[in-house]
Design an enzyme around this catalytic site. Sequence first.
Site, PDB file in Angstrom:
ATOM      1  N   ARG A   1       0.677  -1.235   0.045  1.00 57.92           N
ATOM      2  CA  ARG A   1       0.060   0.003   0.002  1.00 57.92           C
ATOM      3  C   ARG A   1       0.790   1.305   0.058  1.00 57.92           C
ATOM      4  O   ARG A   1       0.102   2.250  -0.340  1.00 57.92           O
ATOM      5  CB  ARG A   1      -0.962   0.097   1.310  1.00 57.92           C
ATOM      6  CG  ARG A   1      -2.278  -1.078   1.073  1.00 57.92           C
ATOM      7  CD  ARG A   1      -3.204  -0.747   1.958  1.00 57.92           C
ATOM      8  NE  ARG A   1      -2.763  -1.732   2.828  1.00 57.92           N
ATOM      9  CZ  ARG A   1      -3.384  -3.105   3.138  1.00 57.92           C
ATOM     10  NH1 ARG A   1      -4.069  -3.669   2.165  1.00 57.92           N
ATOM     11  NH2 ARG A   1      -3.062  -3.803   4.086  1.00 57.92           N
ATOM     12  N   VAL A   2       2.259   1.314   0.401  1.00 57.11           N
ATOM     13  CA  VAL A   2       2.844   2.270   0.514  1.00 57.11           C
ATOM     14  C   VAL A   2       4.191   2.406  -0.362  1.00 57.11           C
ATOM     15  O   VAL A   2       4.925   3.331  -0.682  1.00 57.11           O
ATOM     16  CB  VAL A   2       3.222   3.142   1.765  1.00 57.11           C
ATOM     17  CG1 VAL A   2       1.977   3.330   2.700  1.00 57.11           C
ATOM     18  CG2 VAL A   2       3.870   2.057   2.579  1.00 57.11           C
TER      19      VAL A   2
END
Length: 511
Positions: free
Chosen positions: A372-373
């Site tokens: 997600r990052v």
Amino acid sequence: MKKACEGFSGSIKHTFDEIAAAREKFSYALNRRETGTVIKVSAGIAIVSGLPGIGFEELVKFSDGLYGIAFNVDEEEVGVVLLGDHCLLEAGSEAERTGRVMDAPAGCGLIGRVVSPIGEPLDGGGPVVFERRLPIEREAPGITDRLAVSVPLQTGIKAIDALIPIGRGQRELILGDRQTGKTSIAVDTIINQRGQDVICIYCAIGQRTSSVAKAVAHLKEKGAMDYTVAVVTEGGDAPGLQYITPYAATSIAEYFMQKGRDVLIVYDDLTHHARAYRELSLLLRRPPGREAFPGDIFYIHSRLLERATHLAPELGGGSLTALPIIETEAQNISAYIPTNLISITDGQIYLSPKLFELGVLPAIDIGKSVSRVGGKAQWGAYRSVAGDLKLAYAQFEELEAFARFGARLDENTRKIIEHGRRIREILKQPESEPASVPEQITSLLALINGRFDEIPLDSVRDAERALKKAAAGLPESLVKSFFSQSKLDKESRETILAAAEKALSQFRRTP
Ligand code: ATP
Ligand code: MG
């Protein structure tokens, strides 16, 4: 003679002065010792009475050098989790308050060592030299102390670096059934940190002795112990010791992070950790919840993983990247512990036993994996290839199912399937053979531009090997540009593709 006497009387005088000064400074104080009595002992825990002033998580000392942590603090009695063999203890033994919490040794002397969470050497290499002792439970840095994840942590595994990138300071879960290659991915990532200025901590919790020995031997063989600390508890160790292992390992990691270093920590695995905690909780008669885990099972993992971060420059700018591992049962990723950890972490790498059986190794199920990052931290050159690669692979997976039925395929579908098969072949990677960034970019760029499509499937491996050599010959300025956040420009693409074409043409089918 006179001189000697002078000296003698002088030294006496000096000593008298010192004694007088010490007497002046000396003050009397009562040394309060608070002791209680063990009233019950069972596997891993002891119930103690007579310690009314004890605090939560305070360290308790028993006879024979055995320690424990106060877990249940009631008015009448205290439930203590033992950090060693309960056989050393019997009802009626003395228990003493220490007034401090559990701590772990930290310092540069730990690098290259295999230690227990309480700092005992397990590698037969003599006493562990450390600089400080740090409490094992520490508060995670606040929001203002943190910085966004901006630098990638290269694993050397093409499928991860391109499609599920990990950034320094991120928490990425590795999950899968037993024997699907979870440890191998984590260990390969540690091996790939050679020369990257990253300190690694391999934290084995309740593992089989043979698995730990294999992992440590592998790290040693590859020279990775030069920058790695192994913090280990085995399956036979007391559940209390297993429970504190990841916290102690994180404190060791934080020591380096607070010195401004980038640190990678692998928790292998948190399923064993959760089970050890469940065992302790049930023995302490805490109410069981879902799957018999206690109510605070989420909190024990969230407070551990919250400690992974990228620190602000005022705090040294160090980072702690966490790779927790979880074992699923019968591919059930929606069981209690896996869902908890999926929601705590910034993404997951799911390993599929089906792919493992098919020989697609590493067995990463790209559809069920996400970061997600990490995408923000990924080097720009990867961003030039990752989008197309993901799309082409997803299309292929969907169509492959149809192709299995023997349906007649139109030309376009056939092309997508052939292209997808080559993507799968290129993303296969043997254990401990990390690919460098230029190697990865060259083969992935050639791949998405269809340069492998005309090569027979069984020659793709050899073709990629030839491409590796071509990647080594790329101009230095171009290779430098891979390690930046800017995407590949047209000219760079053409240079890479021309080099790839030269290496690959010999493998094409001759009509
Ligand atoms: P466990 O559940 O027992 O902890 P695990 O999921 O950690 O297992 P590993 O021990 O990493 O799995 O790997 C299982 C086996 O698969 C090992 O024998 C390992 O050598 C092999 N293996 C893993 N990855 C690869 C790979 N990329 N190529 C070839 N073999 C691999
Ligand atoms: Mg394993």
